[in-house]
Design an enzyme around this catalytic site. Structure first.
Site, mmCIF file in Angstrom:
data_model
loop_
_atom_site.group_PDB
_atom_site.id
_atom_site.type_symbol
_atom_site.label_atom_id
_atom_site.label_comp_id
_atom_site.label_asym_id
_atom_site.label_seq_id
_atom_site.Cartn_x
_atom_site.Cartn_y
_atom_site.Cartn_z
ATOM 1 N N TYR A 1 29.564 -91.375 -14.109
ATOM 2 C CA TYR A 1 28.876 -90.322 -13.359
ATOM 3 C C TYR A 1 27.497 -90.037 -13.957
ATOM 4 O O TYR A 1 27.389 -89.719 -15.138
ATOM 5 C CB TYR A 1 29.754 -89.072 -13.379
ATOM 6 C CG TYR A 1 29.113 -87.787 -12.937
ATOM 7 C CD1 TYR A 1 28.466 -87.675 -11.708
ATOM 8 C CD2 TYR A 1 29.177 -86.658 -13.756
ATOM 9 C CE1 TYR A 1 27.893 -86.475 -11.314
ATOM 10 C CE2 TYR A 1 28.609 -85.450 -13.371
ATOM 11 C CZ TYR A 1 27.958 -85.372 -12.143
ATOM 12 O OH TYR A 1 27.392 -84.179 -11.766
ATOM 13 N N ASP B 1 38.672 -86.615 -17.793
ATOM 14 C CA ASP B 1 38.166 -85.782 -16.703
ATOM 15 C C ASP B 1 38.950 -86.166 -15.449
ATOM 16 O O ASP B 1 38.759 -87.248 -14.897
ATOM 17 C CB ASP B 1 36.672 -86.036 -16.520
ATOM 18 C CG ASP B 1 36.026 -85.127 -15.493
ATOM 19 O OD1 ASP B 1 36.718 -84.738 -14.534
ATOM 20 O OD2 ASP B 1 34.834 -84.808 -15.635
ATOM 21 N N ILE C 1 39.174 -84.445 -12.401
ATOM 22 C CA ILE C 1 38.835 -83.519 -11.322
ATOM 23 C C ILE C 1 39.107 -84.079 -9.923
ATOM 24 O O ILE C 1 39.116 -83.321 -8.956
ATOM 25 C CB ILE C 1 37.366 -83.053 -11.411
ATOM 26 C CG1 ILE C 1 36.396 -84.203 -11.175
ATOM 27 C CG2 ILE C 1 37.094 -82.394 -12.749
ATOM 28 C CD1 ILE C 1 34.945 -83.745 -11.070
ATOM 29 N N LYS D 1 36.598 -80.511 -6.229
ATOM 30 C CA LYS D 1 36.793 -81.692 -5.397
ATOM 31 C C LYS D 1 38.058 -81.600 -4.548
ATOM 32 O O LYS D 1 38.039 -81.880 -3.346
ATOM 33 C CB LYS D 1 36.846 -82.948 -6.265
ATOM 34 C CG LYS D 1 35.709 -83.067 -7.259
ATOM 35 C CD LYS D 1 34.335 -83.051 -6.612
ATOM 36 C CE LYS D 1 33.229 -83.197 -7.644
ATOM 37 N NZ LYS D 1 31.883 -83.155 -7.050
#
Length: 434
Positions: free
Chosen positions: A144, A229, A231, A272
């Site tokens: 990202y 992570d 998410i 998200k």
């Protein structure tokens, strides 16, 4: 007269094509009626597909948004100062929800949960807790683009890439991990851990158990941390089995000591899965008591508002609605992904096989004039300015191979997505004739 951080913001990543594309979009945003030739935003990983479900729930439960309980006002209670530990009711609902997203194969403890103002804050807070300026975290590429800002800008840590390639669909390998670790040693950087996104941003894939086991082995051998992570864990739409790092650790009870468990940390957010990034709801889940204590203190710099916690705790407690929401949202995500993938496939452009997230990792290497990042940038500019689509080039995600692009499909109406796909198809046909 200003601080070094203000005077030099090179580590923020603002000059990345990821952010530059956004700037071009903002100058000329697409609108079906008022600006049909404008730029369509395909660089924003935002879930706008199920607002109707959320809004209907709010309409059916006015007390949750009206800050009432059984018709009695809670305004004063919620408007006054709240402890930065967060509302117990909200934290309890969050850990239960996180468990359900993982098929109840993992049980989470609310006392190990720290609330933060979004995943951005959660990731940065963990860096402050786990590393000192000049220390390093290993990240598999592509990753990202915002991590340059989230992990490095204010903390002073360094990112060392774990090189992954298309030859094995960008899966993490033992050799890649060791090479990244050795690279850090050569640069005289102390490696404090590995950070992964699972499901992956920008790949849209979930990690295999083999990869996760490999990472645990690495954490044990090198005595470092791992930050997972997660998410996008509720967006898995093709294969509903998502394996969390927490599940892998639990399954290796006899092999993994408590000291290793304390070095496993999870980041989560509702941005998200529920599509509410503006609510700024993030969290850290850690097995280290000291990390929990320190992160909780740090959370005072970015708290989740009381009314947000109250409203969402009420929503999450409605188990029937949440089950319905997650099922419908996943179905809608898969439909949108299929629209993009099938359109590109019809003109000979393939996407990495994916099963999650709000975007596709698109292989446009065949359209490059040469196998270089200069050619990738040239192609990206044509897509932005000629085609009118803001997409994210692989170089902004630190991909080691030119020609890959991330394209988001869930932040627009279905009609707009069809326009975007049609533009892409027309452009590819034109490119192949040049």
């Amino acid at each position: 007269m200003l601080s070094k951080m203000i005077s030099s913001d090179s580590s923020h990543g603002q000059d990345s094509s990821y952010f530059l594309g956004w700037m071009e979009y903002e100058k000329n945003p697409y609108d079906e009626i008022h600006n049909p030739n404008g730029i369509i935003q395909m660089g924003l990983a935002e879930n706008q597909l199920s607002f109707d479900l959320l809004e209907q729930w709010l309409a059916d439960n006015p007390d949750s948004i009206g800050l009432k309980s059984n018709g009695q006002s809670l305004f004063k209670e919620l408007a006054l100062f709240q402890d930065y530990h967060g509302f117990p009711a909200f934290k309890n609902e969050m850990v239960e929800f996180m468990g359900k997203l993982r098929g109840n194969r993992v049980k989470f403890d609310a006392d190990k949960l720290v609330l933060t103002a979004g995943a951005t804050s959660a990731n940065e807070t963990l860096m402050f807790c786990l590393a000192d300026p000049g220390d390093a975290f290993l990240l598999p590429v592509p990753y990202y683009p915002g991590f340059e800002r989230d992990l490095k800008w204010r903390t002073g840590i360094e990112i060392v890439p774990i090189q992954c390639s298309s030859s094995n669909d960008f899966r993490i390998t033992s050799s890649a991990l060791e090479e990244a670790y050795n690279e850090a040693q050569i640069r005289d950087l102390k490696v404090k851990g590995v950070l992964i996104t699972n499901p992956s941003n920008p790949l849209g894939t979930t990690m295999t158990r083999e990869e996760l086991d490999l990472l645990i082995d690495f954490v044990v051998a090198k005595e470092v941390h791992i930050v997972s992570d997660e998410i996008y864990c509720g967006t898995v739409f093709d294969d509903t089995t998502f394996i969390s790092i927490a599940e892998v650790v639990n399954d290796r009870t006899l092999e993994v000591s408590e000291s290793v468990r304390s070095r496993v940390h999870i980041v989560y957010s509702l941005s998200k899965d529920l599509g509410v990034p503006g609510f700024r709801v993030g969290m850290i889940y850690s097995g280290d008591e000291n990390v929990v204590l320190a992160a909780t203190k740090m959370s005072s710099f970015g708290l989740i508002s009381s009314q947000t916690q109250y409203t969402l705790s009420r929503m999450l407690s409605d188990k029937i609605f949440m089950k319905k929401y997650m099922k419908k949202n996943r179905k809608r995500l898969r439909k949108r992904k299929d629209i993009l993938v099938s359109g590109l496939k019809s003109v000979g452009i393939k996407c990495l096989k994916s099963n999650a997230c709000l975007f596709c990792w698109v292989d446009m290497r065949s359209l490059l004039r040469s196998n270089t990042f200069e050619a990738e940038k040239e192609l990206w500019k044509r897509v932005v300015y000629e085609v009118g689509l803001n997409i994210s080039p692989g170089s902004s995600c630190h991909c080691s191979e030119p020609g890959w692009f991330r394209m988001c499909f869930a932040n627009m109406s279905e009609e707009t997505l069809h326009v975007a796909v049609k533009r892409l198809m027309t452009f590819v046909k034109k490119m192949k004739q040049e």
